[in-house]
Design an enzyme around this catalytic site. Structure first.
Site, short mmCIF file in Angstrom:
data_model
loop_
_atom_site.label_atom_id
_atom_site.label_comp_id
_atom_site.label_asym_id
_atom_site.label_seq_id
_atom_site.Cartn_x
_atom_site.Cartn_y
_atom_site.Cartn_z
N GLY A 11 31.77 16.60 -14.84
CA GLY A 11 32.98 17.41 -15.02
C GLY A 11 34.30 16.69 -14.88
O GLY A 11 35.32 17.29 -14.54
N ASN A 13 36.15 15.55 -17.32
CA ASN A 13 37.10 16.11 -18.30
C ASN A 13 37.62 17.46 -17.84
O ASN A 13 38.80 17.78 -18.03
CB ASN A 13 36.44 16.22 -19.68
N HIS A 108 34.25 14.11 -27.82
CA HIS A 108 33.15 13.18 -28.07
C HIS A 108 33.63 11.76 -27.77
O HIS A 108 34.74 11.39 -28.15
CB HIS A 108 32.70 13.29 -29.54
C1 GRF Z 1 32.23 12.69 -21.87
O1 GRF Z 1 32.07 11.35 -22.20
C2 GRF Z 1 32.37 13.52 -23.13
O2 GRF Z 1 32.98 12.84 -24.17
C3 GRF Z 1 30.97 13.82 -23.49
O3 GRF Z 1 30.30 14.00 -22.28
C4 GRF Z 1 30.98 13.29 -21.26
C5 GRF Z 1 31.30 14.26 -20.17
O4 GRF Z 1 31.81 13.63 -19.03
N1 GRF Z 1 30.90 14.93 -24.41
P1 GRF Z 1 32.43 14.50 -17.86
O5 GRF Z 1 31.32 15.44 -17.37
O6 GRF Z 1 33.59 15.25 -18.39
O7 GRF Z 1 32.81 13.53 -16.80
#
Ligand code: GRF
Length: 204
Positions: A11, A13, A108
């Site tokens: 999580g 992001n 992505h």
């Molecule tokens: C990120 O690299 C995103 O691009 C991909 O999954 C990963 C998620 O990472 N879709 P986080 O859980 O947000 O740290």
């Protein structure tokens, strides 16, 4: 704008989105955090912020239709305007994609339309980029439609690939960029600065 964040993993992001909201860089609220994994770090973050944290998996349902309808109910209950997929590793049921047409974003960790599609997640993406000899990678925010990683591109930013990069170092560089551009893309939607025209999306 009320955002529903869907995440399967740690999580980071989601955390970047919360930081942007707290620092007044994103005029929005997160009204629901949903994960297919009961132990996702994203759900822990949600609980820390006292945000609704929902573990919803297709495994809890006898068929896809009842799973999709439970997802739609949760989205309605929390008045979600836009869904932000942030490391959500399941396909969204097509009835939800239809109900939220042009209102589901995904991030992505590569420059789509290259290095996307089935199996292209996590370290697989960065290994493929390095194996290709590409000199740039980056992050892509795109709209979600029924085709995996193929929805119209909203925002991208590049990072250079260096000779000494490993999948881990490249992943770290790309992740920094993800945390930068996801809140920017969401801000554009929150402020109605987005024009969607078939396959092309423009931010003004
Ligand atoms: C990120 O690299 C995103 O691009 C991909 O999954 C990963 C998620 O990472 N879709 P986080 O859980 O947000 O740290």
């Amino acid at each position: 704008m009320n955002i529903g964040v869907f995440a399967s993993g740690r999580g980071s992001n989601f955390q970047a989105i919360l930081n942007a909201i707290q620092q007044d860089r994103l005029p929005a609220r997160v009204t629901l955090v949903l994960s297919n994994k009961g132990d996702a770090g994203a759900l822990d973050i949600a609980r820390t912020y006292s945000l609704p944290a929902l573990h919803l998996s297709h495994k809890q349902f006898s068929d896809e239709a009842s799973f999709a309808s439970a997802m739609l109910d949760a989205l309605k209950q929390h008045d979600v305007h836009l869904i932000a997929l942030a490391g959500y590793l399941r396909k969204i049921p097509s009835s939800v994609v239809q109900a939220y047409r042009n209102r589901i974003l995904n991030i992505h960790p590569a420059l789509l339309p290259s290095f996307g599609g089935a199996g292209m997640y996590g370290h697989h993406v960065h290994e493929a980029v390095l194996a290709s000899g590409a000199k740039y990678s980056g992050a892509t925010v795109h709209l979600v439609d029924d085709d995996y990683d193929r929805g119209p591109i909203v925002l991208q930013k590049t990072v250079p690939v260096d000779e000494l990069d490993t999948p881990e170092t490249l992943a770290a560089k790309v992740l920094n960029i993800e945390h930068e551009i996801y809140p920017l893309a969401l801000k554009a939607f929150a402020e109605n600065r987005v024009t969607i025209n078939e396959r092309s999306v423009w931010i003004h």
